[in-house]
Write a protein that holds these residues in place. Sequence first.
Motif, PDB file in Angstrom:
ATOM      1  N   LEU A  74      -3.824  12.213  -5.533  1.00 29.69           N
ATOM      2  CA  LEU A  74      -2.870  10.999  -6.065  1.00 29.69           C
ATOM      3  C   LEU A  74      -1.527  11.238  -6.000  1.00 29.69           C
ATOM      4  O   LEU A  74      -0.805  10.509  -6.338  1.00 29.69           O
ATOM      5  N   ARG A  75      -1.150  12.148  -5.397  1.00 33.72           N
ATOM      6  CA  ARG A  75       0.337  12.700  -5.352  1.00 33.72           C
ATOM      7  C   ARG A  75       1.112  11.988  -4.322  1.00 33.72           C
ATOM      8  O   ARG A  75       2.332  11.674  -4.459  1.00 33.72           O
ATOM      9  N   LYS A  76       0.485  11.681  -3.015  1.00 33.98           N
ATOM     10  CA  LYS A  76       1.017  11.040  -1.697  1.00 33.98           C
ATOM     11  C   LYS A  76       0.328  10.256  -1.083  1.00 33.98           C
ATOM     12  O   LYS A  76      -0.894  10.371  -1.108  1.00 33.98           O
ATOM     13  N   ALA A  77       1.092   9.046  -0.666  1.00 34.81           N
ATOM     14  CA  ALA A  77       0.186   8.037  -0.144  1.00 34.81           C
ATOM     15  C   ALA A  77      -0.014   8.213   1.115  1.00 34.81           C
ATOM     16  O   ALA A  77       0.797   8.611   2.298  1.00 34.81           O
ATOM     17  N   ILE A  97      -9.943   4.889   1.882  1.00 35.33           N
ATOM     18  CA  ILE A  97      -9.143   6.055   1.745  1.00 35.33           C
ATOM     19  C   ILE A  97      -9.465   6.828   0.667  1.00 35.33           C
ATOM     20  O   ILE A  97      -9.389   6.139  -0.764  1.00 35.33           O
ATOM     21  N   PHE A  98      -9.958   7.786   0.438  1.00 34.76           N
ATOM     22  CA  PHE A  98     -10.120   8.629  -0.638  1.00 34.76           C
ATOM     23  C   PHE A  98      -8.773   9.500  -0.998  1.00 34.76           C
ATOM     24  O   PHE A  98      -8.489  10.614  -0.724  1.00 34.76           O
ATOM     25  N   GLY A  99      -7.963   8.776  -1.315  1.00 41.63           N
ATOM     26  CA  GLY A  99      -6.475   9.073  -1.581  1.00 41.63           C
ATOM     27  C   GLY A  99      -5.657   7.716  -2.007  1.00 41.63           C
ATOM     28  O   GLY A  99      -6.228   6.880  -2.417  1.00 41.63           O
ATOM     29  N   CYS A 100      -4.393   7.914  -1.785  1.00 44.56           N
ATOM     30  CA  CYS A 100      -3.375   6.745  -2.171  1.00 44.56           C
ATOM     31  C   CYS A 100      -2.985   6.025  -1.083  1.00 44.56           C
ATOM     32  O   CYS A 100      -2.772   6.685  -0.040  1.00 44.56           O
ATOM     33  N   THR A 119      -2.422   3.953  -5.931  1.00 42.11           N
ATOM     34  CA  THR A 119      -1.229   4.030  -5.288  1.00 42.11           C
ATOM     35  C   THR A 119      -0.318   5.087  -5.768  1.00 42.11           C
ATOM     36  O   THR A 119      -0.322   5.544  -6.846  1.00 42.11           O
ATOM     37  N   SER A 120       0.832   5.364  -4.773  1.00 38.87           N
ATOM     38  CA  SER A 120       1.880   6.429  -5.011  1.00 38.87           C
ATOM     39  C   SER A 120       2.826   6.008  -4.115  1.00 38.87           C
ATOM     40  O   SER A 120       2.760   5.585  -2.830  1.00 38.87           O
TER      41      SER A 120
END
Length: 164
Positions: A74-77, A97-100, A119-120
């Motif tokens: 969750l730190r970077k998009a 996307i398993f992330g942001c 989001t990030s």
Amino acid sequence: MAISATQFSTPDLSDEHGDALIALDPIFQHYGGRLNFHGEIQTVKCFEDNSLVKQLVAEPGLDRVMVVDGGGSLRKALLGDMLAKQAVDNGWAGFVIFGCIRDAEIIAQLPIGVRALNTSPVKTEKKGIGEQGCPVRFAGARFGCGQFIYADINGILLSDTRLI
């Protein structure tokens, strides 16, 4: 019931195909301008480095869905407005996307499906680290190239075969 390729419902697909489908854990938010999208999967595994995402959106999408295992960071998009626009221009159907992501307000206006954890505002470093075309696992499912994703406002389904 026949389901058209332009309009489908994941509940209807689930009712029709049952155990042949895997429903992803409901952990994703809707961000793209298309709530309803589907396509063959292209996998990417990367952690806080979207070099491979950038490389792939420059290629013809052929109505595929890019499934990106960002390790749940969750730190970077891993996706922003410029890459999302390039994906639209090159014929990608969407992203899971398993992330942001970032630039959510712009991505919401683009005709592409985007599901992500959150989001990030922070961009990734570009070190060229990651893999594409490899199996990835998250949200209670194992994804591989050649499988198919069906996503709408009700959820996301994974199939080993093309359904529509």
